[in-house]
Design a protein around this motif. Structure first.
Motif, mmCIF file in Angstrom:
data_model
loop_
_atom_site.group_PDB
_atom_site.id
_atom_site.type_symbol
_atom_site.label_atom_id
_atom_site.label_comp_id
_atom_site.label_asym_id
_atom_site.label_seq_id
_atom_site.Cartn_x
_atom_site.Cartn_y
_atom_site.Cartn_z
ATOM 1 N N UNK A 274 87.146 36.122 29.585
ATOM 2 C CA UNK A 274 86.489 37.349 30.056
ATOM 3 C C UNK A 274 86.141 37.171 31.524
ATOM 4 N N UNK A 275 86.533 38.128 32.359
ATOM 5 C CA UNK A 275 86.284 38.047 33.792
ATOM 6 C C UNK A 275 85.118 38.916 34.227
ATOM 7 N N UNK A 276 84.481 38.520 35.350
ATOM 8 C CA UNK A 276 83.309 39.264 35.828
ATOM 9 C C UNK A 276 83.114 39.002 37.317
ATOM 10 N N UNK A 277 82.618 39.996 38.041
ATOM 11 C CA UNK A 277 82.136 39.744 39.407
ATOM 12 C C UNK A 277 80.702 40.238 39.497
ATOM 13 N N UNK A 278 79.905 39.512 40.243
ATOM 14 C CA UNK A 278 78.496 39.841 40.386
ATOM 15 C C UNK A 278 78.078 39.475 41.801
ATOM 16 N N UNK A 279 77.034 40.116 42.333
ATOM 17 C CA UNK A 279 76.571 39.713 43.660
ATOM 18 C C UNK A 279 75.647 38.508 43.577
ATOM 19 N N UNK A 280 76.191 37.302 43.726
ATOM 20 C CA UNK A 280 75.330 36.123 43.686
ATOM 21 C C UNK A 280 74.784 35.794 45.059
ATOM 22 N N UNK A 281 75.241 36.537 46.087
ATOM 23 C CA UNK A 281 74.714 36.317 47.425
ATOM 24 C C UNK A 281 74.669 37.668 48.094
ATOM 25 N N UNK A 282 74.014 37.729 49.238
ATOM 26 C CA UNK A 282 73.971 38.983 49.963
ATOM 27 C C UNK A 282 72.823 39.858 49.513
ATOM 28 N N UNK A 283 72.801 41.112 50.008
ATOM 29 C CA UNK A 283 71.625 41.965 49.822
ATOM 30 C C UNK A 283 71.302 42.282 48.369
ATOM 31 N N UNK A 284 72.314 42.272 47.490
ATOM 32 C CA UNK A 284 72.021 42.658 46.108
ATOM 33 C C UNK A 284 71.880 41.447 45.199
ATOM 34 N N UNK A 285 71.618 40.290 45.809
ATOM 35 C CA UNK A 285 71.680 39.054 45.021
ATOM 36 C C UNK A 285 70.665 38.984 43.894
ATOM 37 N N UNK A 286 69.620 39.827 43.968
ATOM 38 C CA UNK A 286 68.642 39.792 42.873
ATOM 39 C C UNK A 286 69.304 40.158 41.543
ATOM 40 N N UNK A 287 70.380 40.980 41.599
ATOM 41 C CA UNK A 287 71.044 41.367 40.359
ATOM 42 C C UNK A 287 71.929 40.270 39.794
ATOM 43 N N UNK A 288 72.139 39.214 40.588
ATOM 44 C CA UNK A 288 73.008 38.139 40.124
ATOM 45 C C UNK A 288 72.523 37.497 38.839
ATOM 46 N N UNK A 289 71.266 37.695 38.510
ATOM 47 C CA UNK A 289 70.748 37.103 37.279
ATOM 48 C C UNK A 289 71.436 37.710 36.055
ATOM 49 N N UNK A 290 71.964 38.934 36.216
ATOM 50 C CA UNK A 290 72.656 39.563 35.088
ATOM 51 C C UNK A 290 73.917 38.774 34.752
ATOM 52 N N UNK A 291 74.706 38.445 35.797
ATOM 53 C CA UNK A 291 75.915 37.664 35.564
ATOM 54 C C UNK A 291 75.604 36.323 34.924
ATOM 55 N N UNK A 292 74.503 35.723 35.378
ATOM 56 C CA UNK A 292 74.123 34.419 34.811
ATOM 57 C C UNK A 292 73.653 34.577 33.374
ATOM 58 N N UNK A 293 72.847 35.630 33.137
ATOM 59 C CA UNK A 293 72.322 35.859 31.787
ATOM 60 C C UNK A 293 73.445 36.077 30.785
ATOM 61 N N UNK A 294 74.460 36.836 31.201
ATOM 62 C CA UNK A 294 75.597 37.080 30.306
ATOM 63 C C UNK A 294 76.257 35.759 29.932
ATOM 64 N N UNK A 295 76.437 34.897 30.938
ATOM 65 C CA UNK A 295 77.022 33.592 30.663
ATOM 66 C C UNK A 295 76.189 32.820 29.655
ATOM 67 N N UNK A 296 74.858 32.931 29.807
ATOM 68 C CA UNK A 296 73.973 32.212 28.891
ATOM 69 C C UNK A 296 74.108 32.754 27.475
ATOM 70 N N UNK A 297 74.263 34.074 27.346
ATOM 71 C CA UNK A 297 74.401 34.639 25.997
ATOM 72 C C UNK A 297 75.721 34.218 25.365
ATOM 73 N N UNK A 298 76.782 34.239 26.162
ATOM 74 C CA UNK A 298 78.082 33.823 25.624
ATOM 75 C C UNK A 298 78.044 32.362 25.182
ATOM 76 N N UNK A 299 77.253 31.568 25.893
ATOM 77 C CA UNK A 299 77.131 30.161 25.515
ATOM 78 C C UNK A 299 76.509 30.067 24.124
ATOM 79 N N UNK A 300 75.487 30.910 23.872
ATOM 80 C CA UNK A 300 74.847 30.901 22.557
ATOM 81 C C UNK A 300 75.876 31.268 21.487
ATOM 82 N N UNK A 301 76.659 32.301 21.785
ATOM 83 C CA UNK A 301 77.671 32.734 20.814
ATOM 84 C C UNK A 301 78.663 31.608 20.553
ATOM 85 N N UNK A 302 79.092 30.926 21.622
ATOM 86 C CA UNK A 302 80.035 29.814 21.442
ATOM 87 C C UNK A 302 79.423 28.689 20.631
#
Lengths: 293, 317, 403
Positions: free
Chosen positions: C37-65
């Motif tokens: 599954x592919x994803x892009x997220x703003x982990x840097x730059x002005x919108x970087x506060x939203x980068x936690x969403x990309x990280x959170x998704x990864x964390x949830x998928x880890x639980x599923x795995x």
């Protein structure tokens, strides 16, 4: 009339934010002839250090002054370790190094502290003062006050102390300064240290309003450049006046010129600055350099 | 110094290789290299102004945006063929840049840098304001064009060749300009403006011209980027873009034509490598790269190569 | 000299050319043991506060795995930083699709970034699922059958407030503060459309701000001065706090509608002052994680346990982490529904076939529904008023699909 005064007061408060960072910018320029693009990030990082100290339980003013010391040391180290190798390189090379520094500080702050915004305490808490119909926030007044205090201290330092004079000499004419016995290298380092400390003040004063996050100073830095350009990069007083002016003019134009409104606020501020530069290329209070053939 | 025929052969070999790449690389890589060519054009533009003529501009993102929106508006709103928008962008930016150059004459070094910086700052807001033309913050979506005249090329391959062709044209033009009288005048003005005037060079004219040509080059780059990326939005053309251009020019090497290519490679690929090295703090790696580059090569890649070459080839006694 | 260096330049170019010849698999991104599954997220730059969403998704998928994966396959989640810059998004997405060969793209974030890849994803026929933006244009199955949004879109929310005002505040004089970009303008459009012909009469002042502005105090002063008694506040958390605080400080007490984006108790209302926030109205579709009314809710407790185990560096008061959890659950549900057919076509078919899915962090009564003609998974929201302590839900569940 009330709205006019309120907008002016608002503008002065915002302008105070710009002025405090502009002061740090001008300081480094005065001391080292370098425009430090990472000034905002250095200020932001210092503020995070303060935050960590506060989290560890230190009372506000202890953390504040401890941060100033840390920032000063940091500034000196940065100059001696990172800037020194390119001291004699063309000016643009130094600019790129500063940009590199900007990017590193921003990224490391985000990595250590995450990008979520954090609230930051103000040393001037409480309900706003009310003068007739005008509301004056305690923190806003405090902001302007601190900026003015820092400015006065710097002014006195540069004008009336030997060390200040030595620093100015080292920046303007390193060769002659060395001949007179001034340790130019250390003067530059001191300049960076002082500017870092001033930047730290700016960061800590601004964080309660802007909320602490790695991108906090990004917008402010842009306005600070505009302010210093308007006031003149060679004049600390000019930086302060420039900052306050930018803040006030922005607000007044947005309020009173309705076809511009708020959607072109920034553009107007910048257009004004360019206009001023056309008539006074070195800024309102800047020193005009005379070049001899 | 290698003889002219060796240099010419080398260049031809290089172009041949560049032309062969599209049959070997995937569409995604071709996209990346098209970006490299586009950046190289923009960097050459900036270099003409900053490297050769000493006028520091931190606002070239504005001309890039102007070029990109020229293409977007002409194609999307007026149905003009995208190929025609490229010379249109060139002419428009030439004029605008020249007009900019006139008040810029009054500003020296630092203040010019800051004035152009202010311009770059205002661009997103201005673009958003004229919503009717620019589509506001939603931007304008374009379509990637197909290869013309029934050529058996994929769209990525066609756009790669188009970018390469425009790049070669601009480079040849630039080379002729900079290695002739105009170039010498620009450099003279940069190094000693008073002496240059004293020798009869019309400083004001050349400086404004430099601005114009520089803007035109960057405008063409912007126009092509509009075609290749097929999307323009105001916040893409922010201050950071202008700063990236400056980084590219300095890293590549000031006052150097080949520096534009080195710089373009740097700004396109190093951020990606940084991400591969460290997911947590990729821009910190990028910053370290930048600083180390400046330590090791203060005159940029091409400057250092020039130095290395001159050391290798000792003059015959 | 120039020629020699140019030769070197392009030799370097060659040297850098990484040959990536894509091997076309039958079901791209899928093997017997994994789904990419592919994803892009703003982990840097002005919108970087939203980068936690990309990280959170990864964390949830880890639980599923960790719990065995989906029908025997583990999720291989690849996410890249695009710094919220559309050209970068295009590059990273092409890398994901052409080089990394992912099966689908999930939760790519931001309206401009997604606009830039919109056509590409549909031309390449790659599922472009549950994009992280509230813009309205992702619900267009006729023209863009491979792209689907997830959260209730901004225009719908704006309409809900508008209709409430029309019904309940007859002498409304409306002042609006909005962020000058696609997000702010989208809310504004929905609100103005919702007011219909009355918009011109009721809206007395609109003020905008840029994300780079330090404060919006001046705008608040102008809004108060316009005589507005209703305030539609379209701001991101940082500025929402300022808006609430400043209004309170200058004694302006309008009926204050706060957009959902900034409705977090912990990150917005508390710093602004719980007393100053009393009376605020917002529209919610999920349980607010710092709201005390959900303290003993099982879904909330499961979420907390997940955060502690799989995403300990995530903030416990950032609603974005609840968003990441819930949207990831939606994705997992769709993949489970696919059974053993993980072709792109089937994944898309199943995504367009979600029936009455209830998830633990959504408000009670809210169900996710999609169909081949309805690409808006969540269309229900509920109004809530802040009573000084919690977001008290009131009124009926508003359902946009029924309008």
């Amino acid at each position: 009339m009330d709205i006019f005064i309120q907008q002016v007061m608002s503008g002065l408060a915002t302008g105070g934010i710009y002025a405090s960072l502009a002061l740090a910018l001008v300081m480094i320029y005065e001391a080292t002839e370098v425009v430090n693009y990472s000034q905002g990030e250095m200020a932001m990082f210092s503020t995070y250090l303060c935050w960590s100290l506060l989290q560890a339980g230190l009372p506000y003013w202890v953390a504040f002054f401890a941060t100033l010391v840390l920032a000063f040391v940091g500034g000196v180290l940065i100059e001696r370790v990172i800037i020194r190798p390119v001291e004699d390189a063309p000016i643009l090379t130094i600019v790129i190094v500063c940009i590199g520094l900007l990017v590193i500080l921003n990224s490391v702050a985000g990595w250590i502290y995450s990008y979520i915004q954090k609230p930051f305490p103000t040393p001037f808490p409480g309900e706003p003062f009310k003068l007739g119909n005008i509301y004056l926030g305690k923190h806003d007044l405090g902001e302007i006050g601190v900026t003015l205090v820092v400015f006065v201290l710097l002014f006195v330092f540069f004008r009336f102390t030997t060390l200040g004079l030595a620093m100015r000499a080292a920046a303007q004419n390193p060769v002659a300064s060395r001949l007179v016995g001034i340790r130019v290298g250390w003067m530059l380092a001191l300049g960076w240290g002082l500017a870092a400390a001033v930047g730290a003040v700016a960061g800590m004063i601004v964080a309660p309003v802007l909320f602490l996050d790695p991108n906090m100073m990004g917008g402010v830095l842009l306005y600070a450049f505009a302010s210093a350009t308007l006031g003149g990069f060679t004049s600390p007083g000019g930086a302060v006046v420039g900052g306050l002016l930018v803040g006030v003019i922005e607000n007044l134009v947005a309020t009173y010129v309705s076809f511009i409104g708020t959607e072109l606020k920034l553009t107007v501020a910048l257009a004004l600055i360019i206009l001023v530069l056309l008539f006074r290329p070195s800024g309102l209070f800047g020193r005009v350099t005379v070049r001899r053939v | 110094m290698p003889s002219r025929s060796v240099k010419a052969a080398g260049l031809i070999l290089l172009i041949a290789v560049a032309c062969a790449l599209p049959f070997v690389l995937s569409g995604f890589r071709l996209f990346q290299f098209s970006q490299v060519f586009i950046y190289a054009m923009a960097l050459l533009g900036l270099n003409i102004l900053t490297g050769y003529n000493g006028q520091i501009s931190l606002g070239h993102g504005a001309f890039y945006a102007l070029g990109a929106y020229t293409t977007a508006i002409l194609v999307d709103r007026a149905g003009v063929n995208y190929a025609l928008t490229i010379p249109a962008a060139f002419l428009l930016c030439l004029v605008v840049g020249f007009l900019f150059g006139i008040p810029a004459l009054r500003l020296e070094g630092l203040y010019l840098a800051l004035a152009t910086f202010s311009l770059a700052l205002a661009i997103p807001q201005i673009l958003k304001y004229f919503e009717h033309w620019t589509g506001g913050s939603q931007g304008i979506v374009l379509s990637k064009p197909k290869a013309p005249w029934g050529l058996p090329l994929t769209r990525d391959q066609w756009l790669y060749y188009l970018s390469l062709a425009v790049l070669i044209v601009l480079f040849v033009l630039g080379r002729n300009l900079l290695q002739g009288r105009v170039g010498r005048a620009l450099v003279a003005i940069r190094d000693n403006p008073i002496a240059a005037e004293a020798m009869g060079i019309n400083s004001a004219l050349y400086k404004s011209l430099a601005f114009g040509v520089s803007a035109a080059y960057t405008g063409v780059a912007g126009a092509l980027s509009g075609v290749v990326v097929a999307f323009v939005a105001p916040d893409t053309f922010n201050v950071f873009l202008s700063i990236t251009f400056l980084v590219g020019v300095v890293v590549g090497g000031l006052a150097s034509i080949s520096g534009a290519i080195f710089g373009a490679l740097f700004i396109q690929f190093v951020p990606n490598w940084a991400q591969d090295i460290s997911k947590a703090a990729p821009w910190a790696i990028y910053g370290i790269f930048l600083i180390v580059f400046m330590y090791v090569m203060p005159r940029g890649i091409s400057g250092s190569l020039r130095l290395a070459w001159s050391r290798l080839v000792r003059p015959k006694r | 000299m120039t020629g020699r260096r140019t030769v070197l330049a392009l030799v370097l170019t060659l040297g850098l050319a990484v040959l990536a010849a894509p091997v076309l698999a039958a079901d791209p991104g899928v093997t017997a043991t994994e789904i990419k599954i592919g994803n892009t997220n703003p982990y840097s730059g002005p919108a970087s506060a939203y980068g936690t969403i990309g990280k959170g998704i990864g964390a949830y998928f880890k639980k599923v795995n960790d719990e065995g994966g989906i029908n025997g396959r583990k999720i291989n989640y690849i996410t890249y930083d695009d710094s919220y810059s559309p050209p970068k998004t295009v590059e990273m997405v092409r890398k994901l699709v052409e080089s990394d060969q992912v099966a689908i793209l999930f939760q790519t974030l931001g309206t401009p970034p997604n606009s830039a890849i919109h056509k590409y994803m549909n031309e390449e026929k790659v599922p472009h699922l549950f994009v992280a933006t509230g813009a309205t244009k992702w619900n267009d199955p006729k023209n863009f059958p491979w792209t689907m949004g997830w959260q209730p879109n901004y225009q719908t929310e704006g309409k809900i407030y508008a209709q409430y005002i029309l019904k309940n505040i007859p002498n409304a004089k409306v002042g609006i503060l909005f962020q000058n970009d696609d997000y702010g303008k989208d809310y504004l459009k929905g609100f103005e459309d919702g007011l219909g012909d009355a918009a011109k009469k009721l809206i007395v002042l609109k003020q905008s701000y840029e994300v780079t502005d330090p404060t919006i105090d001046s705008q608040i002063v102008n809004l108060k001065n316009s005589g507005a008694n209703v305030f539609f506040n379209i701001t991101i958390p940082k500025f929402a706090v300022q808006a609430i605080k400043k209004s309170h400080d200058i004694g302006w007490k309008p009926t204050h509608f706060l957009n959902n984006v900034s409705s977090s108790l912990g990150t917005v209302l508390k710093p602004a002052g719980l007393e100053a926030s009393r009376g605020l109205i917002t529209a919610l579709y999920a349980k607010e994680i710092t709201d005390p009314q959900w303290k003993n809710d099982k879904g909330m407790q499961d979420w907390l346990a997940w955060m502690k185990k799989y995403y300990p560096e995530g903030a416990l008061d950032d609603q974005a982490n609840a968003y990441a959890y819930t949207v990831a659950q939606t994705m997992v549900h769709v993949l489970k529904q696919c059974g053993n057919d993980l072709s792109r076509a089937n994944i898309m078919r199943q995504a367009a076939n979600i029936k009455n899915l209830e998830l633990p962090l959504l408000l009670p009564g809210i169900k996710i529904n999609t169909s081949p003609t309805d690409y808006a998974p969540i269309e229900q929201e509920q109004l809530a008023k802040f009573d000084g302590e919690r977001w008290a839900l009131f009124g009926e569940l508003y359902d946009a699909s029924k309008k």
